[in-house]
Write an enzyme that holds these catalytic residues in place. Structure first.
Site, short mmCIF file in Angstrom:
data_model
loop_
_atom_site.label_atom_id
_atom_site.label_comp_id
_atom_site.label_asym_id
_atom_site.label_seq_id
_atom_site.Cartn_x
_atom_site.Cartn_y
_atom_site.Cartn_z
N SER A 9 0.85 -1.20 0.00
CA SER A 9 0.00 0.00 0.00
C SER A 9 0.87 1.24 0.00
O SER A 9 1.65 1.47 0.93
CB SER A 9 -0.88 0.02 1.25
OG SER A 9 -1.35 1.35 1.46
N HIS A 34 -1.38 -1.27 -4.16
CA HIS A 34 -2.62 -0.84 -3.51
C HIS A 34 -2.60 0.69 -3.40
O HIS A 34 -1.68 1.26 -2.82
CB HIS A 34 -2.73 -1.50 -2.14
CG HIS A 34 -4.02 -1.24 -1.43
ND1 HIS A 34 -5.19 -1.92 -1.70
CD2 HIS A 34 -4.33 -0.36 -0.45
CE1 HIS A 34 -6.15 -1.48 -0.91
NE2 HIS A 34 -5.66 -0.51 -0.14
N ASP A 36 -4.52 3.95 -2.18
CA ASP A 36 -5.57 4.42 -1.26
C ASP A 36 -6.02 5.84 -1.58
O ASP A 36 -5.22 6.78 -1.52
CB ASP A 36 -5.04 4.39 0.18
CG ASP A 36 -4.96 2.98 0.74
OD1 ASP A 36 -5.98 2.26 0.69
OD2 ASP A 36 -3.88 2.59 1.22
N MET A 38 -8.39 8.90 -0.50
CA MET A 38 -9.14 9.44 0.65
C MET A 38 -9.55 10.88 0.39
O MET A 38 -8.78 11.64 -0.20
CB MET A 38 -8.28 9.38 1.90
CG MET A 38 -7.75 7.98 2.19
SD MET A 38 -6.88 7.93 3.75
CE MET A 38 -6.27 6.25 3.72
N HIS A 68 -8.39 1.62 -3.99
CA HIS A 68 -9.29 1.51 -2.85
C HIS A 68 -9.91 2.89 -2.62
O HIS A 68 -9.24 3.79 -2.10
CB HIS A 68 -8.48 1.03 -1.63
CG HIS A 68 -9.25 1.01 -0.36
ND1 HIS A 68 -8.64 0.81 0.87
CD2 HIS A 68 -10.58 1.14 -0.10
CE1 HIS A 68 -9.56 0.84 1.82
NE2 HIS A 68 -10.74 1.05 1.27
N MET A 70 -11.93 5.49 -0.80
CA MET A 70 -12.54 5.86 0.48
C MET A 70 -13.09 7.26 0.27
O MET A 70 -12.56 8.25 0.81
CB MET A 70 -11.48 5.81 1.60
CG MET A 70 -11.10 4.39 1.98
SD MET A 70 -9.54 4.27 2.87
CE MET A 70 -8.41 4.17 1.49
N MET A 139 -11.74 -4.72 5.73
CA MET A 139 -10.86 -3.81 6.48
C MET A 139 -10.57 -4.45 7.83
O MET A 139 -11.47 -5.00 8.47
CB MET A 139 -11.54 -2.46 6.73
CG MET A 139 -11.76 -1.57 5.53
SD MET A 139 -10.29 -1.20 4.57
CE MET A 139 -9.24 -0.37 5.76
N ASP A 177 -7.15 -5.69 4.52
CA ASP A 177 -6.46 -4.40 4.45
C ASP A 177 -6.36 -3.75 5.83
O ASP A 177 -7.38 -3.36 6.41
CB ASP A 177 -7.23 -3.48 3.49
CG ASP A 177 -6.54 -2.14 3.28
OD1 ASP A 177 -5.42 -1.95 3.79
OD2 ASP A 177 -7.13 -1.28 2.60
C1 DX5 Z 1 -6.12 2.36 5.54
C2 DX5 Z 1 -5.71 1.92 4.17
C3 DX5 Z 1 -4.68 0.86 4.14
C4 DX5 Z 1 -3.36 1.25 4.77
C5 DX5 Z 1 -2.72 0.01 5.30
O1 DX5 Z 1 -7.26 3.13 5.44
O2 DX5 Z 1 -6.83 1.44 3.43
O3 DX5 Z 1 -4.48 0.39 2.81
O4 DX5 Z 1 -2.47 1.86 3.89
O5 DX5 Z 1 -1.54 0.38 5.95
P1 DX5 Z 1 -0.88 -0.54 7.06
O6 DX5 Z 1 -0.44 -1.81 6.39
O7 DX5 Z 1 0.25 0.28 7.56
O8 DX5 Z 1 -1.93 -0.79 8.11
ZN ZN Z 2 -6.53 0.45 1.49
#
Ligand code: DX5
Ligand code: ZN
Length: 222
Positions: A9, A34, A36, A38, A68, A70, A139, A177
Site C-alpha cells: 500500500s 494498492h 488508497d 481518501m 481503494h 474511500m 478492512m 487491508d
Molecule cells: C487504511 C488503508 C490501508 C493502509 C494500510 O485506510 O486502506 O491500505 O495503507 O496500511 P498498514 O499496512 O500500515 O496498516
Molecule cells: Zn486500502
C-alpha cells in the site's frame, strides 16, 4: 494466476519519489500496487487522485493497480480512475447510493470490481451480489490511516467470507487491508484470505525484500 497476492500500500511510500519507491516494492516481490484514495469526507484524511495514478503509468509502472476508494460519493470518480489505468476498483458500500450501479460503472470501464467492508459493516451487502464481484475486501482497521493495529474480530469475519465465497462457487479474491505485519500475516492467511495489503510493514522497513520474503514464507506455511 498466483494463489495469493501481496499488495504493497503506497500510503506509506515516500511520495517525493513515488515511482522509484513503488519500483523498489515491485522488484522486492510485491504483486499488485494498492492505491488508497481518501477525500477528507468519507474518511478523515486526504490523499491522491487519478492524476497521480496516470503519472505512475506514464512513468512506466506496469503492475496491476488496486484502487481503494474511500470517498463519498463514489460514482463520479470511477471513470477517471479507470481511464487513468486502474485494474481493480473497490469502494465502501455505505458510501454509495446505489451499490449495484457503482459496480456496473466499474465493469463498464473494464476494471475488476469489489466491495470493501469496514470491521462493523454487515455482510448483508453480499446477499445479491456474489455473481458480480471480483474481489471482497475486509478492512482490519478503521479506514483513513496507515500503521494502525489489526482489529482481531476481523479473523472471524475472514473465515465467514471464505465460506461464503467457497459455497458460492464464484472465483472471488478475498483481500484484507490494515495492520498486516510479519507476525500476523500467517494467521490471516490461515483464515482464508488470498490478497494481503501491506503498507507500513514494507515501506517503513529498510529492506522491503526481506519483509516480503518473510511474509510469503508465513503465508505458504500457514
Ligand atoms: C487504511 C488503508 C490501508 C493502509 C494500510 O485506510 O486502506 O491500505 O495503507 O496500511 P498498514 O499496512 O500500515 O496498516
Ligand atoms: Zn486500502
Amino acid at each position: 494466476m498466483k494463489k495469493y497476492l501481496l499488495a504493497p500500500s503506497i500510503l506509506s511510500a515516500n511520495f517525493a519519489v513515488l515511482g522509484e519507491d513503488i519500483n523498489n516494492a515491485l522488484r522486492s516481490g510485491g504483486d499488485v500496487i494498492h492505491f488508497d484514495v481518501m477525500d477528507n469526507h468519507y474518511v478523515p484524511n486526504l490523499t491522491i487522485g487519478p492524476m497521480v495514478l496516470e503519472s505512475l503509468r506514464t512513468y512506466g509502472i506496469k503492475a496491476p493497480i488496486d484502487v481503494h476508494l474511500m470517498i463519498k460519493p463514489v460514482d463520479s470518480l470511477i471513470p477517471d480512475f479507470a481511464k487513468a489505468g486502474s485494474n481493480y476498483i473497490t469502494f465502501h458500500p455505505e458510501a454509495s447510493k446505489h451499490v449495484d450501479r457503482s459496480i456496473q460503472i466499474i465493469k463498464e470501464y473494464g476494471c475488476k470490481a469489489g466491495l470493501v467492508f469496514n470491521t462493523t459493516t454487515s455482510l448483508n451487502y453480499l446477499d445479491y451480489l456474489m455473481d458480480k464481484l471480483d474481489i471482497i475486501v475486509l478492512m482490519s482497521v478503521n479506514p483513513g490511516f496507515s500503521n494502525q493495529i489489526f482489529i482481531p474480530s476481523t479473523l472471524e469475519k475472514i473465515r465467514k467470507v471464505r465460506k461464503i465465497i467457497d459455497e458460492s462457487g464464484y472465483n472471488i479474491m478475498l483481500e484484507v487491508d490494515g495492520g498486516i505485519k510479519m507476525d500476523n500475516i500467517g494467521k490471516i492467511a490461515a483464515c482464508g484470505a488470498n490478497m494481503f495489503v501491506v503498507g507500513s510493514a514494507i515501506f517503513n522497513s529498510n529492506n522491503y525484500k526481506k519483509v516480503i520474503d518473510y511474509m510469503r514464507k508465513e503465508i505458504e506455511t500457514k
